[in-house]
Design a protein around this motif. Structure first.
Motif, PDB file in Angstrom:
ATOM      1  N   PRO A 182      37.951 -19.799 -92.130  1.00 47.35           N
ATOM      2  CA  PRO A 182      39.265 -20.459 -92.164  1.00 47.35           C
ATOM      3  C   PRO A 182      39.710 -20.732 -93.592  1.00 47.35           C
ATOM      4  N   PRO A 183      41.015 -20.909 -93.786  1.00 48.73           N
ATOM      5  CA  PRO A 183      41.485 -21.351 -95.101  1.00 48.73           C
ATOM      6  C   PRO A 183      41.022 -22.780 -95.352  1.00 48.73           C
ATOM      7  N   ALA A 184      41.046 -23.195 -96.603  1.00 48.64           N
ATOM      8  CA  ALA A 184      40.569 -24.537 -96.942  1.00 48.64           C
ATOM      9  C   ALA A 184      41.452 -25.144 -98.023  1.00 48.64           C
ATOM     10  N   GLU A 185      41.898 -26.368 -97.785  1.00 48.37           N
ATOM     11  CA  GLU A 185      42.666 -27.108 -98.776  1.00 48.37           C
ATOM     12  C   GLU A 185      41.733 -27.618 -99.871  1.00 48.37           C
ATOM     13  N   THR A 186      42.147 -27.470-101.121  1.00 48.05           N
ATOM     14  CA  THR A 186      41.293 -27.867-102.242  1.00 48.05           C
ATOM     15  C   THR A 186      40.976 -29.358-102.232  1.00 48.05           C
ATOM     16  N   ALA A 188      41.182 -31.541 -99.715  1.00 44.45           N
ATOM     17  CA  ALA A 188      41.213 -31.999 -98.326  1.00 44.45           C
ATOM     18  C   ALA A 188      40.438 -33.301 -98.150  1.00 44.45           C
ATOM     19  N   ARG A 189      40.945 -34.145 -97.259  1.00 38.76           N
ATOM     20  CA  ARG A 189      40.222 -35.357 -96.863  1.00 38.76           C
ATOM     21  C   ARG A 189      39.607 -35.096 -95.496  1.00 38.76           C
ATOM     22  N   ARG A 190      38.435 -34.565 -95.506  1.00 36.88           N
ATOM     23  CA  ARG A 190      37.653 -34.160 -94.336  1.00 36.88           C
ATOM     24  C   ARG A 190      38.231 -32.911 -93.673  1.00 36.88           C
ATOM     25  N   HIS A 191      39.501 -32.942 -93.272  1.00 39.16           N
ATOM     26  CA  HIS A 191      40.125 -31.787 -92.641  1.00 39.16           C
ATOM     27  C   HIS A 191      41.247 -31.261 -93.536  1.00 39.16           C
ATOM     28  N   SER A 192      41.440 -29.944 -93.505  1.00 39.74           N
ATOM     29  CA  SER A 192      42.414 -29.305 -94.376  1.00 39.74           C
ATOM     30  C   SER A 192      43.813 -29.284 -93.775  1.00 39.74           C
ATOM     31  N   VAL A 193      44.790 -29.408 -94.664  1.00 39.55           N
ATOM     32  CA  VAL A 193      46.177 -29.096 -94.335  1.00 39.55           C
ATOM     33  C   VAL A 193      46.566 -28.008 -95.334  1.00 39.55           C
TER      34      VAL A 193
END
Length: 329
Positions: A182-186, A188-193
């Protein structure tokens, strides 16, 4: 006045006029830049009642923003209002027809617009390619674990807040990995947006059309007093003479000052009151602002002046821009 440096021919010294060194021009600053709207041409085409409904929705949020600014400051806050007209993607009417209607409906709702800007000015203003200049000040932060195979955003026109899902070719070239990641937010607070922002698209002849999100980011940077060209301030207000508006959009100044007594256009912070349909656009604006490397001297000027007024600004540029979204009826 001169200074010296090693490396001069014959003497080992170079004399240089310090007055020739580039300087960053300071700009006047309000405490808050309050945006009373950013509508498309089809909104204006719908007529005065559509505009009146917009301003009636904006008024309570604008009053709340003024009250909050007064509570946070020392004395009366300096607040300027602004409005952005989309003349970049469509031009269904003329300034002479549209602007008087806009100002009348704002006034009918109890609001006054101090500064009026053309969205096309966020692409180019006064001969300066502002959007292109902002693009070249974007600094990408590689996501932890990335392999560096992704082309730079300046080449692709796409800017992300993290790591994309690898393409099929990349996955097949990697040993002992799952078929999908999956893509990943740099940050992120536990889960990515995760968000991937299209900054422009190109026609067959290579000409670019900047995206609404990217132009809105330029608009925010202008309102925050962070745009410079060779050290000089850009998108400076032009006073309105009051003699009527032109028929052609190109004849209208990029940024018009309607009230000669208004607080400065740029401000320490911005507040935008917008229809909820702009939520995704402004999310993208935050990604662009987070990657923008502002002129260090401009940042320092704003930080010093805001501290002196007892209203220090956040260190991160995106945190200086705030929003109120309303659901259109």
């Amino acid at each position: 006045m001169t200074d010296t440096a090693p490396g001069g021919a014959g003497t080992g010294t170079v004399f240089r006029e310090t007055t020739a060194e580039p300087r960053t021009q300071a700009v006047p600053l309000a405490h808050l830049s309050l945006e009373l709207g950013h509508l498309y041409m089809e909104d204006f085409e719908a007529g005065p009642e559509r505009l009146h409904r917009h301003f009636a929705q904006v008024r309570p949020w604008a009053d709340a923003a003024r009250a909050a600014a007064a509570a946070a400051g020392r004395g009366a806050p300096r607040i300027s209002t602004c409005f952005l007209i989309d003349d970049y993607f469509t031009r269904l009417s003329s300034p002479a027809e549209l602007i008087p209607m806009l100002l009348a409906e704002a006034e009918r709702a109890g609001l006054a617009i101090d500064y009026l800007a053309r969205e096309s000015a966020c692409a180019t203003a006064d001969g300066i390619a502002l959007a292109d200049a902002v693009l070249h000040r974007l600094v990408e932060s590689p996501h932890p674990g990335s392999d560096g195979s992704r082309p730079p955003a300046k080449d692709t026109g796409w800017l992300t807040n993290g790591e994309r899902t690898p393409g099929l070719e990349s996955l097949e070239a990697m040993a002992n990995v799952a078929s999908w990641r999956p893509p990943a937010e740099t940050a992120a607070r536990r889960h990515s947006v995760f968000l991937d922002v299209e900054m422009w698209d190109e026609a067959d002849d290579g000409s670019r059309t900047w995206s609404c999100a990217f132009l809105a980011a330029v608009w925010q940077l202008a309102r925050l007093g962070l745009l410079r060209h060779a050290g000089e301030a850009v998108l400076r207000p032009t006073p309105w003479s009051g003699d009527g508006f032109p028929r052609d959009w190109a004849a209208l100044p990029p940024l018009l000052q309607l009230d000669p007594t208004a607080a400065p256009f740029a401000a320490y912070r911005t507040r935008s009151v917008l229809p909820a349909r702009f939520l995704s656009v402004e999310h993208a604006v935050g990604v662009v602002l987070a990657h923008f490397e502002a002129d260090a001297a401009a940042l320092r000027q704003i930080a010093e002046r805001s501290r002196a007024e007892g209203l220090p600004v956040p260190g991160d540029i995106p945190d200086r821009a705030t929003y109120s979204f309303y659901e259109a009826p």
